[in-house]
Design a protein around this motif. Structure first.
Motif, PDB file in Angstrom:
ATOM      1  N   UNK A 218       8.178 -19.341   3.647  1.00 48.35           N
ATOM      2  CA  UNK A 218       9.239 -19.078   4.624  1.00 48.35           C
ATOM      3  C   UNK A 218      10.112 -17.899   4.198  1.00 48.35           C
ATOM      4  N   UNK A 219      10.631 -17.960   2.987  1.00 52.90           N
ATOM      5  CA  UNK A 219      11.644 -16.980   2.588  1.00 52.90           C
ATOM      6  C   UNK A 219      11.049 -15.665   2.103  1.00 52.90           C
ATOM      7  N   UNK A 220       9.836 -15.688   1.583  1.00 51.39           N
ATOM      8  CA  UNK A 220       9.166 -14.424   1.281  1.00 51.39           C
ATOM      9  C   UNK A 220       8.923 -13.658   2.575  1.00 51.39           C
ATOM     10  N   UNK A 221       8.529 -14.381   3.612  1.00 53.76           N
ATOM     11  CA  UNK A 221       8.313 -13.750   4.912  1.00 53.76           C
ATOM     12  C   UNK A 221       9.604 -13.169   5.468  1.00 53.76           C
ATOM     13  N   UNK A 222      10.692 -13.941   5.401  1.00 54.30           N
ATOM     14  CA  UNK A 222      11.988 -13.433   5.856  1.00 54.30           C
ATOM     15  C   UNK A 222      12.391 -12.184   5.059  1.00 54.30           C
ATOM     16  N   UNK A 223      12.195 -12.248   3.743  1.00 48.31           N
ATOM     17  CA  UNK A 223      12.561 -11.125   2.894  1.00 48.31           C
ATOM     18  C   UNK A 223      11.780  -9.876   3.231  1.00 48.31           C
ATOM     19  N   UNK A 224      10.490 -10.032   3.491  1.00 54.10           N
ATOM     20  CA  UNK A 224       9.637  -8.900   3.844  1.00 54.10           C
ATOM     21  C   UNK A 224      10.061  -8.293   5.177  1.00 54.10           C
ATOM     22  N   UNK A 225      10.323  -9.141   6.151  1.00 52.05           N
ATOM     23  CA  UNK A 225      10.727  -8.647   7.467  1.00 52.05           C
ATOM     24  C   UNK A 225      12.098  -7.967   7.393  1.00 52.05           C
ATOM     25  N   UNK A 226      13.004  -8.537   6.599  1.00 52.51           N
ATOM     26  CA  UNK A 226      14.336  -7.944   6.436  1.00 52.51           C
ATOM     27  C   UNK A 226      14.229  -6.530   5.875  1.00 52.51           C
ATOM     28  N   UNK A 227      13.437  -6.376   4.808  1.00 56.61           N
ATOM     29  CA  UNK A 227      13.305  -5.045   4.204  1.00 56.61           C
ATOM     30  C   UNK A 227      12.573  -4.088   5.130  1.00 56.61           C
ATOM     31  N   UNK A 228      11.603  -4.601   5.878  1.00 54.04           N
ATOM     32  CA  UNK A 228      10.886  -3.767   6.837  1.00 54.04           C
ATOM     33  C   UNK A 228      11.838  -3.244   7.910  1.00 54.04           C
ATOM     34  N   UNK A 229      12.786  -4.077   8.324  1.00 53.91           N
ATOM     35  CA  UNK A 229      13.771  -3.653   9.325  1.00 53.91           C
ATOM     36  C   UNK A 229      14.633  -2.513   8.782  1.00 53.91           C
ATOM     37  N   UNK A 233      14.716   1.315  10.317  1.00 55.81           N
ATOM     38  CA  UNK A 233      15.975   1.960  10.718  1.00 55.81           C
ATOM     39  C   UNK A 233      16.023   3.398  10.215  1.00 55.81           C
ATOM     40  N   UNK A 234      15.494   3.611   8.988  1.00 54.31           N
ATOM     41  CA  UNK A 234      15.491   4.949   8.401  1.00 54.31           C
ATOM     42  C   UNK A 234      14.164   5.684   8.610  1.00 54.31           C
ATOM     43  N   UNK A 235      13.289   5.112   9.462  1.00 51.53           N
ATOM     44  CA  UNK A 235      11.998   5.729   9.788  1.00 51.53           C
ATOM     45  C   UNK A 235      11.144   5.999   8.548  1.00 51.53           C
ATOM     46  N   UNK A 236      11.060   5.003   7.679  1.00 53.70           N
ATOM     47  CA  UNK A 236      10.274   5.127   6.455  1.00 53.70           C
ATOM     48  C   UNK A 236       9.183   4.066   6.419  1.00 53.70           C
ATOM     49  N   UNK A 237       8.046   4.419   5.849  1.00 54.60           N
ATOM     50  CA  UNK A 237       6.955   3.463   5.680  1.00 54.60           C
ATOM     51  C   UNK A 237       7.143   2.647   4.411  1.00 54.60           C
ATOM     52  N   UNK A 240       9.741   3.730  -1.549  1.00 53.25           N
ATOM     53  CA  UNK A 240       9.522   4.718  -2.597  1.00 53.25           C
ATOM     54  C   UNK A 240       8.043   4.784  -2.933  1.00 53.25           C
ATOM     55  N   UNK A 241       7.738   5.386  -4.080  1.00 51.49           N
ATOM     56  CA  UNK A 241       6.336   5.500  -4.482  1.00 51.49           C
ATOM     57  C   UNK A 241       6.142   5.240  -5.974  1.00 51.49           C
ATOM     58  N   UNK A 242       7.050   4.478  -6.557  1.00 46.65           N
ATOM     59  CA  UNK A 242       6.993   4.241  -7.995  1.00 46.65           C
ATOM     60  C   UNK A 242       5.805   3.367  -8.393  1.00 46.65           C
ATOM     61  N   UNK A 243       5.294   2.560  -7.453  1.00 46.56           N
ATOM     62  CA  UNK A 243       4.162   1.674  -7.734  1.00 46.56           C
ATOM     63  C   UNK A 243       3.005   2.056  -6.816  1.00 46.56           C
ATOM     64  N   UNK A 244       2.053   2.839  -7.305  1.00 51.01           N
ATOM     65  CA  UNK A 244       0.931   3.281  -6.466  1.00 51.01           C
ATOM     66  C   UNK A 244       0.210   2.109  -5.798  1.00 51.01           C
ATOM     67  N   UNK A 245       0.016   2.225  -4.495  1.00 49.84           N
ATOM     68  CA  UNK A 245      -0.654   1.177  -3.748  1.00 49.84           C
ATOM     69  C   UNK A 245       0.280   0.103  -3.236  1.00 49.84           C
ATOM     70  N   UNK A 246       1.485   0.037  -3.817  1.00 56.11           N
ATOM     71  CA  UNK A 246       2.460  -0.988  -3.423  1.00 56.11           C
ATOM     72  C   UNK A 246       3.691  -0.374  -2.774  1.00 56.11           C
ATOM     73  N   UNK A 247       3.834   0.942  -2.869  1.00 56.82           N
ATOM     74  CA  UNK A 247       5.028   1.587  -2.358  1.00 56.82           C
ATOM     75  C   UNK A 247       6.111   1.642  -3.429  1.00 56.82           C
ATOM     76  N   UNK A 248       7.337   1.309  -3.034  1.00 55.75           N
ATOM     77  CA  UNK A 248       8.449   1.339  -3.971  1.00 55.75           C
ATOM     78  C   UNK A 248       8.696  -0.005  -4.624  1.00 55.75           C
ATOM     79  N   UNK A 249       9.633  -0.022  -5.558  1.00 59.12           N
ATOM     80  CA  UNK A 249       9.990  -1.272  -6.224  1.00 59.12           C
ATOM     81  C   UNK A 249      10.576  -2.270  -5.227  1.00 59.12           C
TER      82      UNK A 249
END
Length: 272
Positions: A218-229, A233-237, A240-249
């Motif tokens: 439940x809460x991992x899903x909420x957390x993922x959707x929250x950060x995606x929002x 908002x800032x038009x970013x995929x 960051x890129x600190x973790x290749x294949x995973x995006x940012x931290x």
């Protein structure tokens, strides 16, 4: 897709052993959490603070978040609310001194305050979780979230049809959540058996593992959707890129930020 999956796997195999090793000792855990807060806070504030004249405030905001994390850890997870309020006051004072354009005050202060509460505050719940309920349960909280994310990712790729937040996180599906939930349960059971037999460490009861895995789903899903929002908002995929294949931290810990305080709360209530 195969190349991206391979990159994700290689990154995980390199980073995971180091992260797990930091749970052997409380002081190394403080260092780990502080390092993660530093990277994730920088990513969040880097997204939000677009005015180049006020980039100095980015470093102030990151420093305050990291400073709170370290001090809270050193204080053995005591006086958390007081320390958080003091950090907020310091953040407000520095904003008055450094931000010259009134038009950006709200967005900048809001971003730095969010960094302090959302990233430093939530992730620092690893400290009381570790100290009060043991290193084994704290590490399970981390690794079960990892496995949930992995299970949800692959289940979503293979069977994901029922989308739950198309406008925010198009790839998120009920099938992925269910796959992640089953993965988290299976891993948690194996983890408990291994840690209790090999390391003689006390892990939450078997009956609690279902509640724990459901909490993650439940809460991992909420957390993922929250950060995606936030990223949309800032038009970013990616943050960051600190973790290749995973995006940012922040992309890597978004679910963990919501799960960890809830896990600690359930422990304190005696539910886990």
């Amino acid at each position: 897709m195969m190349a991206e999956t391979k990159t994700r796997l290689i990154t995980a195999l390199i980073v995971a052993p180091f992260v797990v090793a930091c749970f052997i000792n409380y002081n190394s855990l403080i260092g780990l959490v502080a390092a993660v807060v530093l990277l994730a806070s920088y990513e969040l504030l880097n997204m939000a603070i677009l005015d180049q004249q006020h980039r100095i405030f980015l470093y102030f905001g990151v420093s305050i978040s990291v400073g709170f994390t370290i001090v809270y850890g050193i204080f053995q997870a005591r006086n958390g609310m007081l320390l958080l309020c003091l950090a907020f006051i310091l953040n407000g004072a520095l904003s008055v001194l450094t931000i010259k354009k009134i038009s950006i005050v709200w967005n900048t202060v809001l971003a730095s305050s969010l960094s302090l509460l959302y990233i430093a505050g939530c992730l620092s719940f690893f400290f009381p979780l570790y100290l009060k309920f043991g290193a084994a349960n704290a590490l399970l909280n981390l690794t079960a979230v990892w496995l949930y994310d992995t299970g949800a990712y692959f289940a979503g790729l293979r069977w994901g049809k029922t989308k739950i937040a198309k406008h925010i996180s198009p790839s998120k599906s009920l099938e992925g959540i269910f796959g992640g939930f089953l993965t988290a349960i299976a891993f948690s059971v194996v983890y408990k058996i291994c840690f209790e037999l090999i390391f003689h460490s006390e892990v939450m009861p078997f009956k609690s593992l279902v509640i724990f895995s459901l909490t993650i789903a439940i809460f991992d899903t909420f957390g993922d959707i929250f950060e995606s929002a936030l990223k949309r908002y800032f038009n970013l995929k990616d943050s960051g890129n600190v973790l290749p294949g995973h995006g940012g931290m922040l992309d890597r810990i978004d679910g963990l930020l919501f799960v960890t305080p809830v896990t600690y709360f359930l422990f304190t209530l005696g539910i886990l």
